[in-house]
Design a protein around this motif. Structure first.
Motif, PDB file in Angstrom:
ATOM      1  N   SER A  37      17.893 -19.898  20.189  1.00 25.41           N
ATOM      2  CA  SER A  37      17.022 -21.068  19.992  1.00 25.41           C
ATOM      3  C   SER A  37      16.009 -20.816  18.897  1.00 25.41           C
TER       4      SER A  37
ATOM      5  N   ASN B 281      16.016 -28.034  26.283  1.00 24.82           N
ATOM      6  CA  ASN B 281      17.350 -27.796  26.825  1.00 24.82           C
ATOM      7  C   ASN B 281      18.138 -29.094  26.904  1.00 24.82           C
TER       8      ASN B 281
ATOM      9  N   GLN C  92      13.313 -23.125  22.017  1.00 28.25           N
ATOM     10  CA  GLN C  92      13.778 -22.353  23.169  1.00 28.25           C
ATOM     11  C   GLN C  92      13.475 -23.041  24.490  1.00 28.25           C
TER      12      GLN C  92
ATOM     13  N   ASP D  70      11.808 -27.159  29.462  1.00 24.58           N
ATOM     14  CA  ASP D  70      11.664 -26.121  30.473  1.00 24.58           C
ATOM     15  C   ASP D  70      10.196 -25.998  30.879  1.00 24.58           C
TER      16      ASP D  70
ATOM     17  N   THR E 223      18.152 -26.083  19.699  1.00 21.36           N
ATOM     18  CA  THR E 223      17.852 -26.228  21.115  1.00 21.36           C
ATOM     19  C   THR E 223      18.775 -25.377  21.957  1.00 21.36           C
ATOM     20  N   SER E 224      18.389 -25.172  23.207  1.00 22.67           N
ATOM     21  CA  SER E 224      19.206 -24.417  24.144  1.00 22.67           C
ATOM     22  C   SER E 224      20.153 -25.352  24.873  1.00 22.67           C
ATOM     23  N   SER E 225      21.207 -24.780  25.439  1.00 28.45           N
ATOM     24  CA  SER E 225      22.169 -25.551  26.214  1.00 28.45           C
ATOM     25  C   SER E 225      21.979 -25.239  27.685  1.00 28.45           C
ATOM     26  N   ALA E 226      21.699 -26.264  28.479  1.00 26.93           N
ATOM     27  CA  ALA E 226      21.421 -26.059  29.899  1.00 26.93           C
ATOM     28  C   ALA E 226      22.706 -26.182  30.695  1.00 26.93           C
TER      29      ALA E 226
END
Length: 235
Positions: A81, A169, A166, A196, A86-89
């Motif tokens: 990130s 998500n 980071q 988050d 972006t992060s993948s949830a």
């Protein structure tokens, strides 16, 4: 007379005996010097060849790294990130157990861009929304193909400020997936995401109350390198 001749011969022999050993000694020394010079020349040539090999290898490596830099950087960013990605949830249990932090509202802005050769119309359906960390949210983008030919597109994304990537998500999105639109076709593309709750615990995020999510669509053509990393999940 005979005695004189004998004396001359004797002197000549003595002189020859003195000179011959010197000449005999110097012949192998010349050969040694010639062989030594030849060996030195061979060593110099070997060093030159080795240097050329190293320089050539370094040049090939540099060219290879220059071509690989972009996809490698993209993979690094997706994994950590970094740089606004972006992060993948993919942990459903975490989403279910998240605690919403109501007193920390964050404004999410939406941006849409197109690659230079992309012929679509692409825009977000909402300019901005307000979400709280730990709260899921749904947003939409609209894409339309105004041409008389089918066009296949593929998108990338990031967030600003970069450090917030980071904590952003996505549960579902249309990034890194080819989308084909037929002539004059229009579709809605959802983005399901959350911030988050750890966002509130990061001192660097203390003054951040606004995040911009940006997508860019490119026309998918042969040679376009926007492959999804192996660790990212398709939605």
């Amino acid at each position: 007379m005979l005695r004189t001749l004998l004396l001359i011969s004797s002197n000549s022999l003595r002189q020859s005996s003195r000179q011959s050993p010197w000449k005999l000694r110097n012949i192998p020394q010349q050969q040694i010097r010639w062989q030594s010079s030849r060996q030195n020349d061979e060593e110099v040539r070997k060093r030159i060849r080795s240097t050329l090999y190293y320089v050539t290898a370094a040049g090939v490596l540099t060219v290879g790294l220059s071509y690989a830099a972009v996809p490698l950087y993209r993979m690094f960013c997706q994994a950590y990130s970094y740089g606004g990605t972006t992060s993948s949830a993919d942990d459903g249990s975490k989403v279910e157990k998240m605690q919403r932090i109501k007193d920390r509202p964050i404004k999410i802005k939406f941006n849409a861009d197109l690659g230079a050769a992309m012929r679509w119309n692409f825009k977000p359906q909402q300019v901005e929304i307000i979400v709280s960390p730990g709260e899921t949210a749904l947003a939409f983008y609209t894409a339309k193909n105004p041409t008389n030919q089918p066009v296949i597109g593929i998108s990338t994304y990031n967030v600003i400020p970069f450090e917030a990537g980071q904590y952003f998500n996505k549960i579902q999105c249309f990034c890194f997936e080819e989308q084909q639109l037929n002539p004059h076709e229009e579709v809605d593309m959802p983005v399901f995401f959350y911030i988050d709750p750890e966002f509130c615990e990061d001192p660097k995020m203390e003054l951040v109350d606004e995040i911009t999510l940006s997508y860019t669509f490119f026309e998918s053509k042969e040679g376009l390198n926007l492959q999804m990393p192996s660790y990212a999940n398709r939605h």
